[in-house]
Design a protein around this motif. Structure first.
Motif, PDB file in Angstrom:
ATOM      1  N   LEU A  44      36.193  40.373  51.896  1.00 17.72           N
ATOM      2  CA  LEU A  44      35.801  41.772  51.492  1.00 17.72           C
ATOM      3  C   LEU A  44      34.348  41.999  51.390  1.00 17.72           C
ATOM      4  CD1 LEU A  44      37.548  44.093  50.529  1.00 17.72           C
ATOM      5  CD2 LEU A  44      37.324  42.970  48.108  1.00 17.72           C
ATOM      6  N   GLY A  45      33.426  41.176  51.309  1.00 16.02           N
ATOM      7  CA  GLY A  45      32.017  41.327  51.301  1.00 16.02           C
ATOM      8  C   GLY A  45      31.239  42.083  52.481  1.00 16.02           C
ATOM      9  N   VAL A  46      31.963  42.048  53.465  1.00 19.89           N
ATOM     10  CA  VAL A  46      31.435  42.628  54.519  1.00 19.89           C
ATOM     11  C   VAL A  46      31.863  44.277  54.422  1.00 19.89           C
ATOM     12  CG1 VAL A  46      33.592  42.740  56.094  1.00 19.89           C
ATOM     13  CG2 VAL A  46      31.404  42.634  57.300  1.00 19.89           C
ATOM     14  N   TYR A  47      32.745  44.671  53.754  1.00 25.30           N
ATOM     15  CA  TYR A  47      33.248  46.011  53.423  1.00 25.30           C
ATOM     16  C   TYR A  47      32.376  46.538  52.144  1.00 25.30           C
ATOM     17  CZ  TYR A  47      36.651  45.196  56.800  1.00 25.30           C
ATOM     18  OH  TYR A  47      37.388  44.891  58.052  1.00 25.30           O
ATOM     19  N   ILE A  48      31.483  45.710  51.299  1.00 21.61           N
ATOM     20  CA  ILE A  48      30.996  45.964  50.170  1.00 21.61           C
ATOM     21  C   ILE A  48      29.467  45.658  50.114  1.00 21.61           C
ATOM     22  CG2 ILE A  48      30.788  45.691  47.557  1.00 21.61           C
ATOM     23  CD1 ILE A  48      33.884  44.635  47.665  1.00 21.61           C
ATOM     24  N   LEU A  49      29.181  44.526  50.693  1.00 14.21           N
ATOM     25  CA  LEU A  49      27.790  44.130  50.211  1.00 14.21           C
ATOM     26  C   LEU A  49      26.852  45.043  50.634  1.00 14.21           C
ATOM     27  CD1 LEU A  49      27.867  40.344  50.961  1.00 14.21           C
ATOM     28  CD2 LEU A  49      27.228  41.461  48.695  1.00 14.21           C
ATOM     29  N   ALA A  50      26.996  45.506  52.062  1.00  9.42           N
ATOM     30  CA  ALA A  50      25.725  46.445  52.815  1.00  9.42           C
ATOM     31  C   ALA A  50      25.465  47.705  51.663  1.00  9.42           C
ATOM     32  CB  ALA A  50      26.200  46.589  54.053  1.00  9.42           C
ATOM     33  N   GLY A  51      26.530  48.384  51.329  1.00  3.59           N
ATOM     34  CA  GLY A  51      26.309  49.510  50.592  1.00  3.59           C
ATOM     35  C   GLY A  51      25.615  49.177  49.122  1.00  3.59           C
ATOM     36  N   SER A  52      26.395  48.009  48.284  1.00  2.00           N
ATOM     37  CA  SER A  52      25.881  47.770  47.209  1.00  2.00           C
ATOM     38  C   SER A  52      24.666  47.499  47.092  1.00  2.00           C
ATOM     39  CB  SER A  52      26.704  46.710  46.475  1.00  2.00           C
ATOM     40  OG  SER A  52      26.931  45.464  47.302  1.00  2.00           O
ATOM     41  N   VAL A  53      23.982  46.415  47.998  1.00  2.00           N
ATOM     42  CA  VAL A  53      22.681  46.037  48.119  1.00  2.00           C
ATOM     43  C   VAL A  53      21.604  46.976  48.681  1.00  2.00           C
ATOM     44  CG1 VAL A  53      20.896  44.260  49.267  1.00  2.00           C
ATOM     45  CG2 VAL A  53      23.401  43.713  48.535  1.00  2.00           C
ATOM     46  N   ALA A  54      22.032  48.087  49.572  1.00  2.00           N
ATOM     47  CA  ALA A  54      21.399  49.021  49.921  1.00  2.00           C
ATOM     48  C   ALA A  54      20.832  50.197  48.694  1.00  2.00           C
ATOM     49  CB  ALA A  54      21.782  50.025  50.998  1.00  2.00           C
ATOM     50  N   LYS A  55      21.953  50.316  47.736  1.00  2.00           N
ATOM     51  CA  LYS A  55      21.831  51.376  46.917  1.00  2.00           C
ATOM     52  C   LYS A  55      20.962  50.862  45.528  1.00  2.00           C
ATOM     53  CE  LYS A  55      24.693  54.378  43.612  1.00  2.00           C
ATOM     54  NZ  LYS A  55      25.771  54.954  43.265  1.00  2.00           N
ATOM     55  N   LEU A  56      21.366  49.556  45.204  1.00  2.00           N
ATOM     56  CA  LEU A  56      20.776  49.029  43.988  1.00  2.00           C
ATOM     57  C   LEU A  56      19.217  48.185  44.229  1.00  2.00           C
ATOM     58  CD1 LEU A  56      24.283  47.532  42.402  1.00  2.00           C
ATOM     59  CD2 LEU A  56      22.956  49.497  41.918  1.00  2.00           C
ATOM     60  N   TYR A  57      19.104  47.685  45.419  1.00  2.00           N
ATOM     61  CA  TYR A  57      18.021  46.746  45.580  1.00  2.00           C
ATOM     62  C   TYR A  57      16.963  46.973  46.557  1.00  2.00           C
ATOM     63  CZ  TYR A  57      21.085  43.589  42.666  1.00  2.00           C
ATOM     64  OH  TYR A  57      21.570  43.075  41.722  1.00  2.00           O
ATOM     65  N   ALA A  58      17.447  47.252  47.875  1.00  2.19           N
ATOM     66  CA  ALA A  58      16.886  47.319  48.958  1.00  2.19           C
ATOM     67  C   ALA A  58      16.610  48.514  49.856  1.00  2.19           C
ATOM     68  CB  ALA A  58      17.080  46.253  49.981  1.00  2.19           C
ATOM     69  N   GLY A  59      17.625  49.714  49.604  1.00  4.64           N
ATOM     70  CA  GLY A  59      17.359  50.669  50.317  1.00  4.64           C
ATOM     71  C   GLY A  59      17.903  50.556  51.749  1.00  4.64           C
ATOM     72  N   PRO A  60      17.236  51.232  52.808  1.00  7.13           N
ATOM     73  CA  PRO A  60      17.483  50.845  54.194  1.00  7.13           C
ATOM     74  C   PRO A  60      17.114  49.511  54.538  1.00  7.13           C
ATOM     75  CG  PRO A  60      16.700  53.202  53.962  1.00  7.13           C
ATOM     76  CD  PRO A  60      16.599  52.322  52.734  1.00  7.13           C
ATOM     77  N   ALA A  61      16.110  48.984  53.817  1.00  5.07           N
ATOM     78  CA  ALA A  61      15.682  47.506  54.322  1.00  5.07           C
ATOM     79  C   ALA A  61      16.602  46.450  53.798  1.00  5.07           C
ATOM     80  CB  ALA A  61      14.508  47.312  53.588  1.00  5.07           C
ATOM     81  N   VAL A  62      17.781  46.799  53.594  1.00  2.00           N
ATOM     82  CA  VAL A  62      18.931  45.969  53.415  1.00  2.00           C
ATOM     83  C   VAL A  62      19.372  44.986  54.619  1.00  2.00           C
ATOM     84  CG1 VAL A  62      20.880  47.538  54.126  1.00  2.00           C
ATOM     85  CG2 VAL A  62      21.430  45.712  52.551  1.00  2.00           C
ATOM     86  N   GLN A 302      25.226  55.714  48.301  1.00  2.00           N
ATOM     87  CA  GLN A 302      26.298  54.894  48.794  1.00  2.00           C
ATOM     88  C   GLN A 302      27.038  54.582  47.779  1.00  2.00           C
ATOM     89  OE1 GLN A 302      26.602  53.625  51.846  1.00  2.00           O
ATOM     90  NE2 GLN A 302      24.779  54.417  53.038  1.00  2.00           N
ATOM     91  N   SER A 303      28.266  54.276  48.023  1.00  2.00           N
ATOM     92  CA  SER A 303      29.417  53.688  47.219  1.00  2.00           C
ATOM     93  C   SER A 303      28.920  52.302  46.868  1.00  2.00           C
ATOM     94  CB  SER A 303      30.482  54.139  47.381  1.00  2.00           C
ATOM     95  OG  SER A 303      31.647  53.371  46.191  1.00  2.00           O
ATOM     96  N   GLU A 304      29.001  51.832  45.601  1.00  2.00           N
ATOM     97  CA  GLU A 304      28.772  50.149  45.450  1.00  2.00           C
ATOM     98  C   GLU A 304      30.228  49.396  45.633  1.00  2.00           C
ATOM     99  OE1 GLU A 304      27.037  49.474  41.569  1.00  2.00           O
ATOM    100  OE2 GLU A 304      26.059  51.455  41.543  1.00  2.00           O
ATOM    101  N   GLU A 305      31.144  50.321  45.305  1.00  2.00           N
ATOM    102  CA  GLU A 305      32.570  49.572  45.454  1.00  2.00           C
ATOM    103  C   GLU A 305      33.261  49.561  46.711  1.00  2.00           C
ATOM    104  OE1 GLU A 305      32.056  51.859  43.081  1.00  2.00           O
ATOM    105  OE2 GLU A 305      31.625  50.618  41.229  1.00  2.00           O
ATOM    106  N   ALA A 306      32.970  50.505  47.485  1.00  2.00           N
ATOM    107  CA  ALA A 306      33.661  50.771  48.793  1.00  2.00           C
ATOM    108  C   ALA A 306      33.039  51.710  49.674  1.00  2.00           C
ATOM    109  CB  ALA A 306      35.269  51.267  48.549  1.00  2.00           C
ATOM    110  N   PRO A 307      31.574  51.175  50.191  1.00  2.00           N
ATOM    111  CA  PRO A 307      30.993  52.126  50.731  1.00  2.00           C
ATOM    112  C   PRO A 307      31.659  52.965  52.200  1.00  2.00           C
ATOM    113  CG  PRO A 307      30.018  49.976  51.094  1.00  2.00           C
ATOM    114  CD  PRO A 307      31.331  49.874  50.000  1.00  2.00           C
ATOM    115  N   PHE A 308      32.412  51.873  52.815  1.00  2.00           N
ATOM    116  CA  PHE A 308      32.842  52.606  54.053  1.00  2.00           C
ATOM    117  C   PHE A 308      33.757  53.671  54.008  1.00  2.00           C
ATOM    118  CE2 PHE A 308      30.869  48.670  55.657  1.00  2.00           C
ATOM    119  CZ  PHE A 308      29.828  49.199  56.519  1.00  2.00           C
ATOM    120  N   THR A 309      34.723  53.382  52.957  1.00  2.00           N
ATOM    121  CA  THR A 309      35.854  54.335  52.555  1.00  2.00           C
ATOM    122  C   THR A 309      35.053  55.570  52.163  1.00  2.00           C
ATOM    123  OG1 THR A 309      37.288  52.618  52.115  1.00  2.00           O
ATOM    124  CG2 THR A 309      38.008  54.399  51.457  1.00  2.00           C
ATOM    125  N   TYR A 310      34.249  55.252  51.038  1.00  2.00           N
ATOM    126  CA  TYR A 310      33.621  56.407  50.769  1.00  2.00           C
ATOM    127  C   TYR A 310      32.854  57.448  51.786  1.00  2.00           C
ATOM    128  CZ  TYR A 310      30.266  59.228  48.105  1.00  2.00           C
ATOM    129  OH  TYR A 310      29.358  60.304  47.417  1.00  2.00           O
TER     130      TYR A 310
END
Length: 585
Positions: A44-62, A302-310
């Motif tokens: 499930l991480g592949v469907y969540i991590l990119a969006g949550s880390v981009a929004k909360l920590y790194a931005g596009p530099a995720v 970005q959505s933290e819970e389900a970025p791609f679905t959002y």
């Protein structure tokens, strides 16, 4: 008495050049091993991590955060690959540490791996249950809460029978046979990879480089406070580093193939290859996914819970949204399978060595699987998934993994400089001090330029590896806790002193003569890469909460009771007469 106890807890399994005889069925090819690792990692991480880390920590530099996490994982992966070439035996890090460090440390590693894998299976099954529940508007949980309400601390509000059913179903599948189970995992992983490819293509169509160049004045006022400074690095380099531990969690499981040496057709060749191929494949997926996602949609939206679905909802692409939903189900199935596969193999390996109850090593004559261990581990994981809230225990999985990586890296250093001749003399009762003619201080930097390991050089390496680990832990504590110091200058001086000591220790190890043992794969740049693996994993461990450390140390305490009251006496090595340190696997 102390000498006998020390000898017992440090006794090792001797590495054998031949593949061990096994009651398990050797049915796994390189592709099966790669897909097992990919399935365990790309959950499930592949469907969540990119969006949550981009929004909360790194931005596009995720994507840079994922790159750093991949490099850290590579250090551990190389160490696992060398051990897989040295020790073609079921048991993962447990078997490796038994050969490299000794019995007690190996038991603790195996004990923690059991906890981590059981919690991993339980938590992923709970996540899968929750995910399926959302697809039917929470009707399952609402109904169960009505009929079976619970209001107790640390327990769920109602029994999660769906999670229990998922684990029981996979337990039955794993009990039937490894080949059949492998086919199921391969299908789920292949469908998951197809879904990921679909997501990449869909996001690429909507990609716009402007989303990497968003200025602060272009951000709506309600998002400005948490959107950083805009651009590619909206939260700076510190944000990229802060997001790296989260990205690192996405790589856990890439080494799952290391746990099935006795079921691989050609373990010495295929398992090291499978570990490295899986790691590369996982990195490519995470790097690409994070790149196209942030190009397709602004990082602060970005959505933290389900970025791609959002995102696909925002695009109005309902069909693609449901493809992603289906892919997440396949991904979760592979993740649960990977954890469920792993637990009975650890039970099997430890029981076969006599460190836990022997009946757990029984292999069914028809299915060629450790049936008792599989059913027991499935039952425990199912009960945990059905009744416990696992959010607070999630970090226990990762701290056990970090600990294993550290011990495996240290074991690589120990075995690379091991004195084989001395080991044989110890086993035969000969005096092993005959090699220690050099002055101890001279031997620290091998001034005589000896080309063959001796007992002295082996001791130097063992002690150096231990001190490097201790000083690295102190270094990480200093870096993280700046409140310990009255000024920044004092912190910098202390850090510099610790770093200098670590460099000197690495030079001491580097100067020692290496073992001439020939294996199919060796970690390059030893001791640098194993030492970096130790340092980075210690740093990540120090990021975890006090509650996690208390749980980790408590679990180790229970394990020590089991070992000293049962394992140390019933160990197979304890029953081998005339062997003081090592016996043949």
């Amino acid at each position: 008495m102390v000498s006998k106890l020390l000898t017992a807890i440090t006794r090792k399994k001797k590495l054998d050049a031949e593949e061990p005889k096994t009651n398990l069925a050797r049915v796994l090819y390189l592709l099966d091993l790669v897909l097992l690792g990919a399935g365990s990692t790309l959950g499930l991480g592949v469907y969540i991590l990119a969006g949550s880390v981009a929004k909360l920590y790194a931005g596009p530099a995720v994507s840079i955060s994922f790159l750093i996490a991949a490099v850290i994982s590579l250090f551990g992966g190389l160490c696992y690959a060398e051990f897989a070439a040295r020790v073609p035996r079921t048991g993962y890090a447990y078997a490796y540490c038994y050969a490299g460090v000794g019995e007690l440390v190996a038991f603790i590693v195996g004990w923690n791996l059991l906890l981590g894998a059981v919690l991993g299976a339980s938590s992923v099954a709970s996540g899968m249950s929750s995910y399926l529940d959302t697809l039917v508007d929470r009707k399952i949980s609402t109904t169960l809460r009505y009929w079976f309400p619970m209001d107790l601390p640390y327990l769920v509000s109602s029994p999660d029978f769906l999670a229990l059913g998922i684990i029981m179903l996979l337990t039955v599948l794993l009990s039937v046979g490894m080949k059949e189970s492998s086919i199921f995992n391969n299908i789920c992983t292949a469908l998951n990879l197809f879904t990921i490819l679909t997501v990449i293509v869909a996001c690429t169509i909507k990609a716009d480089i402007k989303n990497w160049k968003i200025a602060v004045d272009q951000i709506a006022p309600k998002y400005k406070e948490k959107a950083g400074s805009g651009g590619f690095f909206p939260y700076g380099i510190s944000g990229v580093i802060a997001g790296t531990p989260n990205c690192f969690y996405g790589f856990t499981g890439f080494d799952a193939s290391a746990g099935c040496s006795e079921e691989a057709k050609n373990p010495k060749r295929d398992i090291p290859l499978a570990i490295l191929i899986t790691l590369f494949l996982v990195f490519v997926v995470y790097f690409t996914i994070s790149t196209v996602l942030t190009l397709a949609w602004p990082y602060y939206l970005q959505s933290e819970e389900a970025p791609f679905t959002y995102v696909f909802d925002q695009f109005g692409w309902v069909e693609v949204k449901w493809i992603v939903t289906a892919g997440a189900v396949f991904a979760l199935s592979s993740s649960v399978f990977g954890s469920m596969y792993f637990v009975p193999r650890i039970f099997y390996a430890m029981a076969e060595d006599g460190l836990i109850f022997k009946f757990l090593a029984n292999v069914h004559p028809t299915t060629k699987t450790p049936l008792v261990s599989t059913v027991l581990s499935g039952s425990i994981a199912g009960i945990l998934a059905a009744f416990l809230k696992l959010e607070a225990l999630m970090d226990l999985m990762t701290i056990g993994a970090f600990f294993s990586y550290i011990v495996v890296a240290a074991s690589v250093i120990v075995l690379r400089y091991e004195n084989k001749q001395t080991v044989m003399e110890v086993a035969s009762g000969q005096d092993f001090y005959v090699h220690s003619k050099q002055h101890y201080l001279e031997s620290l930097f091998n001034i005589s330029k000896s080309k063959v390991p001796t007992k002295t050089t082996s001791i130097v390496v063992n002690i150096s590896a231990m001190f490097f680990t201790i000083i690295s832990a102190v270094f990480c504590i200093i870096i993280i806790n700046d409140s310990f110091f009255s000024s920044k200058n004092m912190q910098y001086i202390t850090c510099s002193a610790a770093l200098l000591l670590m460099i000197i220790i690495m030079l001491v190890i580097f100067r020692q003569p290496e073992s001439e043992a020939k294996i199919s794969f060796k970690v390059p740049l030893v001791p640098l890469i194993p030492c970096l693996s130790i340092l980075f994993n210690l740093y990540l461990m120090m990021q975890l909460s006090l509650f996690t450390w208390m749980g980790f140390l408590g679990w180790i305490g229970i394990g020590c009771v089991v070992y000293f009251f049962y394992g140390i006496k019933h160990s197979v090595l304890n029953k081998e007469e005339g062997s003081r340190e090592e016996v043949k696997i």
